[in-house]
Design a protein around this motif. Structure first.
Motif, PDB file in Angstrom:
ATOM      1  N   GLY A  89     -60.878  20.367 -42.923  1.00  0.00           N
ATOM      2  CA  GLY A  89     -61.075  18.994 -43.354  1.00  0.00           C
ATOM      3  C   GLY A  89     -61.505  18.047 -42.257  1.00  0.00           C
ATOM      4  O   GLY A  89     -61.924  16.911 -42.540  1.00  0.00           O
ATOM      5  N   ASP A  90     -61.412  18.490 -40.999  1.00  0.00           N
ATOM      6  CA  ASP A  90     -61.816  17.625 -39.890  1.00  0.00           C
ATOM      7  C   ASP A  90     -63.331  17.565 -39.756  1.00  0.00           C
ATOM      8  O   ASP A  90     -64.057  18.469 -40.190  1.00  0.00           O
ATOM      9  CB  ASP A  90     -61.224  18.136 -38.566  1.00  0.00           C
ATOM     10  N   SER A  91     -63.794  16.493 -39.123  1.00  0.00           N
ATOM     11  CA  SER A  91     -65.209  16.355 -38.793  1.00  0.00           C
ATOM     12  C   SER A  91     -65.321  15.774 -37.393  1.00  0.00           C
ATOM     13  O   SER A  91     -64.454  15.026 -36.944  1.00  0.00           O
ATOM     14  CB  SER A  91     -65.940  15.483 -39.813  1.00  0.00           C
ATOM     15  N   PHE A  92     -66.398  16.125 -36.710  1.00  0.00           N
ATOM     16  CA  PHE A  92     -66.596  15.668 -35.341  1.00  0.00           C
ATOM     17  C   PHE A  92     -68.065  15.850 -34.984  1.00  0.00           C
ATOM     18  O   PHE A  92     -68.853  16.411 -35.760  1.00  0.00           O
ATOM     19  CB  PHE A  92     -65.698  16.445 -34.364  1.00  0.00           C
ATOM     20  N   ALA A 124     -74.396  20.299 -38.914  1.00  0.00           N
ATOM     21  CA  ALA A 124     -75.503  19.444 -39.372  1.00  0.00           C
ATOM     22  C   ALA A 124     -75.695  19.522 -40.882  1.00  0.00           C
ATOM     23  O   ALA A 124     -76.812  19.331 -41.371  1.00  0.00           O
ATOM     24  CB  ALA A 124     -76.794  19.808 -38.638  1.00  0.00           C
ATOM     25  N   GLY A 125     -74.626  19.838 -41.595  1.00  0.00           N
ATOM     26  CA  GLY A 125     -74.722  19.956 -43.044  1.00  0.00           C
ATOM     27  C   GLY A 125     -75.626  21.084 -43.490  1.00  0.00           C
ATOM     28  O   GLY A 125     -76.028  21.129 -44.655  1.00  0.00           O
ATOM     29  N   GLN A 126     -75.930  22.033 -42.583  1.00  0.00           N
ATOM     30  CA  GLN A 126     -76.906  23.074 -42.901  1.00  0.00           C
ATOM     31  C   GLN A 126     -76.399  24.490 -42.642  1.00  0.00           C
ATOM     32  O   GLN A 126     -76.500  25.349 -43.514  1.00  0.00           O
ATOM     33  CB  GLN A 126     -78.179  22.862 -42.065  1.00  0.00           C
ATOM     34  N   VAL A 127     -75.902  24.737 -41.431  1.00  0.00           N
ATOM     35  CA  VAL A 127     -75.600  26.099 -40.982  1.00  0.00           C
ATOM     36  C   VAL A 127     -74.091  26.321 -41.014  1.00  0.00           C
ATOM     37  O   VAL A 127     -73.342  25.601 -40.344  1.00  0.00           O
ATOM     38  CB  VAL A 127     -76.139  26.340 -39.561  1.00  0.00           C
ATOM     39  N   PHE A 134     -64.011  34.760 -45.650  1.00  0.00           N
ATOM     40  CA  PHE A 134     -64.995  34.486 -46.690  1.00  0.00           C
ATOM     41  C   PHE A 134     -64.725  33.102 -47.290  1.00  0.00           C
ATOM     42  O   PHE A 134     -64.621  32.920 -48.503  1.00  0.00           O
ATOM     43  CB  PHE A 134     -64.947  35.552 -47.780  1.00  0.00           C
ATOM     44  N   THR A 135     -64.611  32.114 -46.424  1.00  0.00           N
ATOM     45  CA  THR A 135     -64.369  30.742 -46.836  1.00  0.00           C
ATOM     46  C   THR A 135     -65.627  30.162 -47.473  1.00  0.00           C
ATOM     47  O   THR A 135     -66.722  30.282 -46.915  1.00  0.00           O
ATOM     48  CB  THR A 135     -63.964  29.872 -45.634  1.00  0.00           C
ATOM     49  N   VAL A 136     -65.462  29.523 -48.620  1.00  0.00           N
ATOM     50  CA  VAL A 136     -66.580  28.864 -49.301  1.00  0.00           C
ATOM     51  C   VAL A 136     -66.448  27.357 -49.102  1.00  0.00           C
ATOM     52  O   VAL A 136     -65.496  26.751 -49.594  1.00  0.00           O
ATOM     53  CB  VAL A 136     -66.597  29.200 -50.800  1.00  0.00           C
ATOM     54  N   PRO A 137     -67.350  26.733 -48.356  1.00  0.00           N
ATOM     55  CA  PRO A 137     -67.258  25.280 -48.135  1.00  0.00           C
ATOM     56  C   PRO A 137     -67.373  24.501 -49.442  1.00  0.00           C
ATOM     57  O   PRO A 137     -68.022  24.947 -50.391  1.00  0.00           O
ATOM     58  CB  PRO A 137     -68.439  24.973 -47.217  1.00  0.00           C
ATOM     59  N   GLU A 138     -66.762  23.338 -49.453  1.00  0.00           N
ATOM     60  CA  GLU A 138     -66.807  22.486 -50.639  1.00  0.00           C
ATOM     61  C   GLU A 138     -68.027  21.566 -50.598  1.00  0.00           C
ATOM     62  O   GLU A 138     -67.980  20.451 -51.106  1.00  0.00           O
ATOM     63  CB  GLU A 138     -65.517  21.675 -50.736  1.00  0.00           C
ATOM     64  N   GLU A 139     -69.085  22.018 -49.995  1.00  0.00           N
ATOM     65  CA  GLU A 139     -70.341  21.287 -49.932  1.00  0.00           C
ATOM     66  C   GLU A 139     -71.475  22.296 -49.791  1.00  0.00           C
ATOM     67  O   GLU A 139     -71.255  23.445 -49.401  1.00  0.00           O
ATOM     68  CB  GLU A 139     -70.349  20.286 -48.775  1.00  0.00           C
ATOM     69  N   PRO A 140     -72.700  21.897 -50.144  1.00  0.00           N
ATOM     70  CA  PRO A 140     -73.806  22.854 -50.125  1.00  0.00           C
ATOM     71  C   PRO A 140     -74.090  23.399 -48.729  1.00  0.00           C
ATOM     72  O   PRO A 140     -73.899  22.717 -47.721  1.00  0.00           O
ATOM     73  CB  PRO A 140     -74.992  22.020 -50.636  1.00  0.00           C
ATOM     74  N   VAL A 141     -74.548  24.645 -48.675  1.00  0.00           N
ATOM     75  CA  VAL A 141     -74.909  25.314 -47.435  1.00  0.00           C
ATOM     76  C   VAL A 141     -76.369  25.742 -47.522  1.00  0.00           C
ATOM     77  O   VAL A 141     -76.766  26.404 -48.480  1.00  0.00           O
ATOM     78  CB  VAL A 141     -74.010  26.545 -47.191  1.00  0.00           C
ATOM     79  N   SER A 142     -77.147  25.379 -46.519  1.00  0.00           N
ATOM     80  CA  SER A 142     -78.541  25.802 -46.485  1.00  0.00           C
ATOM     81  C   SER A 142     -78.678  27.195 -45.877  1.00  0.00           C
ATOM     82  O   SER A 142     -79.322  28.078 -46.448  1.00  0.00           O
ATOM     83  CB  SER A 142     -79.373  24.793 -45.684  1.00  0.00           C
TER      84      SER A 142
END
Length: 212
Positions: A89-92, A124-127, A134-142
């Motif tokens: 849940g952290d961001s930096f 960067a919201g991409q990689v 096998f964690t699935v992020p709760e946001e889209p992955v490019s």
């Protein structure tokens, strides 16, 4: 952004002279840390981090900072002011890249083997680098960096993970224990000889790069 594979679980993301290294472990050449602005470490296993090696890199580069979990941070004493503990849940921002943290635990190796902390990083919201999970992020992955082989996985789980993440593309990760025969077998199952996924899969050999 340029993605470079550096062996087994390590990749480097570069953009405009900034260099972000993820999981430079024992199966990766120490030179992967050369010129790094920041390092991300998913968990404490030796194939993902060598504490002495990382400490030496920090001693040689006073600007180098590390983001990781508390377990790994505890092994980097002497450089604690530049080691940042993060969790799910952290961001930096590291090396100018925005990063979010996903997941908490390493995948199950065996029910009798204790699980350790493991965090994944979406850069960067991409990689997305999941570490050993096998964690699935709760946001889209490019771009998904896909652990294709490990003592804690089987190919059916790898395929299901790709299907669940639904990234635009996937590149092989965590493949240092496979020979050419194994790499071909796994690649086929994730491609034309498998049951099918929504995500094109490919593999970069160590040292190869691709523009994202």
């Amino acid at each position: 952004m340029e993605l470079t594979k550096h062996g087994h679980a390590c990749v480097v993301l570069s953009q405009e002279g900034r260099r972000l290294v993820i999981d430079p472990g024992a199966f990766t050449e120490a030179s992967a840390l050369d010129g790094a602005d920041a390092v991300l470490v998913t968990h404490e296993h030796a194939d993902h981090v060598v504490p002495d090696q990382l400490r030496r890199a920090m001693e040689g580069n006073p600007g180098l900072e590390v983001w990781t979990n508390g377990s790994v941070a505890g092994q980097l004493e002497g450089a604690r002011s530049r080691v940042h503990v993060v969790g799910h849940g952290d961001s930096f921002t590291a090396a100018g890249f925005d990063v979010t943290v996903h997941g908490e635990l390493h995948a199950v190796v065996h029910p009798e083997v204790p699980r350790i902390p493991n965090i994944g990083f979406l850069v960067a919201g991409q990689v997305f680098h999941p570490g050993d999970a096998f964690t699935v992020p709760e946001e889209p992955v490019s771009t998904l960096l896909l652990p294709v082989h490990a003592p804690w996985s089987k190919v059916s789980e790898v395929i299901d993970f790709v299907r669940e993440v639904r990234a635009d593309q996937a590149y092989a990760l965590h493949d240092g224990l496979l020979n050419e025969t194994g790499l071909g077998l796994v690649g086929g199952l994730l491609g034309e000889r498998g049951p099918g996924t929504p995500t094109p899969y490919s593999r970069l050999a160590p040292g190869d790069s691709v523009e994202l």
